[in-house]
Design a protein around this motif. Sequence first.
Motif, short mmCIF file in Angstrom:
data_model
loop_
_atom_site.label_atom_id
_atom_site.label_comp_id
_atom_site.label_asym_id
_atom_site.label_seq_id
_atom_site.Cartn_x
_atom_site.Cartn_y
_atom_site.Cartn_z
N VAL A 91 -4.27 11.66 -6.01
CA VAL A 91 -4.69 10.26 -6.02
C VAL A 91 -3.77 9.50 -6.97
N PHE A 92 -3.19 8.42 -6.43
CA PHE A 92 -2.41 7.51 -7.27
C PHE A 92 -2.86 6.11 -6.93
N GLY A 93 -2.51 5.17 -7.77
CA GLY A 93 -2.99 3.82 -7.49
C GLY A 93 -2.19 2.77 -8.20
N GLY A 94 -2.59 1.56 -7.89
CA GLY A 94 -1.94 0.43 -8.51
C GLY A 94 -2.78 -0.81 -8.38
N GLY A 95 -2.30 -1.84 -9.01
CA GLY A 95 -3.00 -3.11 -8.98
C GLY A 95 -3.09 -3.70 -10.37
N ILE A 96 -4.10 -4.51 -10.56
CA ILE A 96 -4.31 -5.15 -11.86
C ILE A 96 -5.15 -4.19 -12.70
N ILE A 97 -4.46 -3.33 -13.43
CA ILE A 97 -5.12 -2.31 -14.24
C ILE A 97 -4.61 -2.45 -15.67
N PRO A 98 -5.51 -2.76 -16.61
CA PRO A 98 -5.08 -2.93 -18.00
C PRO A 98 -4.47 -1.65 -18.56
N GLU A 99 -3.48 -1.81 -19.40
CA GLU A 99 -2.80 -0.67 -20.03
C GLU A 99 -3.79 0.28 -20.69
N ALA A 100 -4.83 -0.26 -21.32
CA ALA A 100 -5.81 0.57 -22.02
C ALA A 100 -6.61 1.47 -21.08
N ASP A 101 -6.66 1.14 -19.81
CA ASP A 101 -7.43 1.94 -18.85
C ASP A 101 -6.61 3.04 -18.20
N ILE A 102 -5.30 3.01 -18.35
CA ILE A 102 -4.44 3.97 -17.63
C ILE A 102 -4.65 5.40 -18.12
N VAL A 110 -6.51 10.91 -11.96
CA VAL A 110 -5.60 10.05 -11.22
C VAL A 110 -4.18 10.45 -11.62
N ALA A 111 -3.35 10.79 -10.65
CA ALA A 111 -2.03 11.34 -10.94
C ALA A 111 -1.07 10.30 -11.52
N GLU A 112 -1.13 9.07 -11.02
CA GLU A 112 -0.22 8.03 -11.51
C GLU A 112 -0.80 6.66 -11.23
N ILE A 113 -0.46 5.71 -12.09
CA ILE A 113 -0.87 4.31 -11.94
C ILE A 113 0.39 3.45 -11.96
N PHE A 114 0.47 2.55 -10.99
CA PHE A 114 1.58 1.60 -10.91
C PHE A 114 1.01 0.21 -11.13
N THR A 115 1.56 -0.48 -12.10
CA THR A 115 1.08 -1.82 -12.43
C THR A 115 1.98 -2.87 -11.80
N PRO A 116 1.58 -4.14 -11.86
CA PRO A 116 2.42 -5.18 -11.29
C PRO A 116 3.85 -5.11 -11.82
N GLY A 117 4.79 -5.26 -10.94
CA GLY A 117 6.19 -5.17 -11.31
C GLY A 117 6.82 -3.84 -10.93
N ALA A 118 5.98 -2.84 -10.62
CA ALA A 118 6.53 -1.56 -10.17
C ALA A 118 7.26 -1.80 -8.85
N THR A 119 8.41 -1.19 -8.69
CA THR A 119 9.17 -1.38 -7.47
C THR A 119 8.69 -0.42 -6.39
#
Length: 137
Positions: A91-102, A110-119
């Motif tokens: 499971v990986f994900g992205g979106g509007i996720i605060p740094e403190a929640d990663i 959760v294997a990885e989180i991609f935040t806004p700006g990830a290519t």
Amino acid sequence: MGVTGPIRVVVAKPGLDGHDRGAKVIARALRDAGMEVIYTGLHQTPEQIVDTAIQEDADAIGLSILSGAHNTLFAKVIELLKEREAEDIKVFGGGIIPEADIAPLKEQGVAEIFTPGATTTSIVDWVNAHVRQPAEA
């Protein structure tokens, strides 16, 4: 027993979030990179997402969450995968996720989180490098 063929990824929009442009962009980037992508559409429950991933023999689930419900929805998907003995689905994900929640999300599985700006390239590269790794001999 080795798995062959393209990596299969379910891209999902859980919860009430109605914005799916980013999920569609990621789905297309993964598809253009040679992966099989199953896009579930908007307003999916964690149960529907996990059912789809298992039925489609997916290697990974990519969740896109902009609604702020990431802690609850990611946790439920991880819990359901464990219950269904499908923890091999990353499971990986992205979106509007605060740094403190990663970090807490990663601790839950959760294997990885991609935040806004990830290519899209960084996401494709991560999936290629971390999903369906060959078994050690």
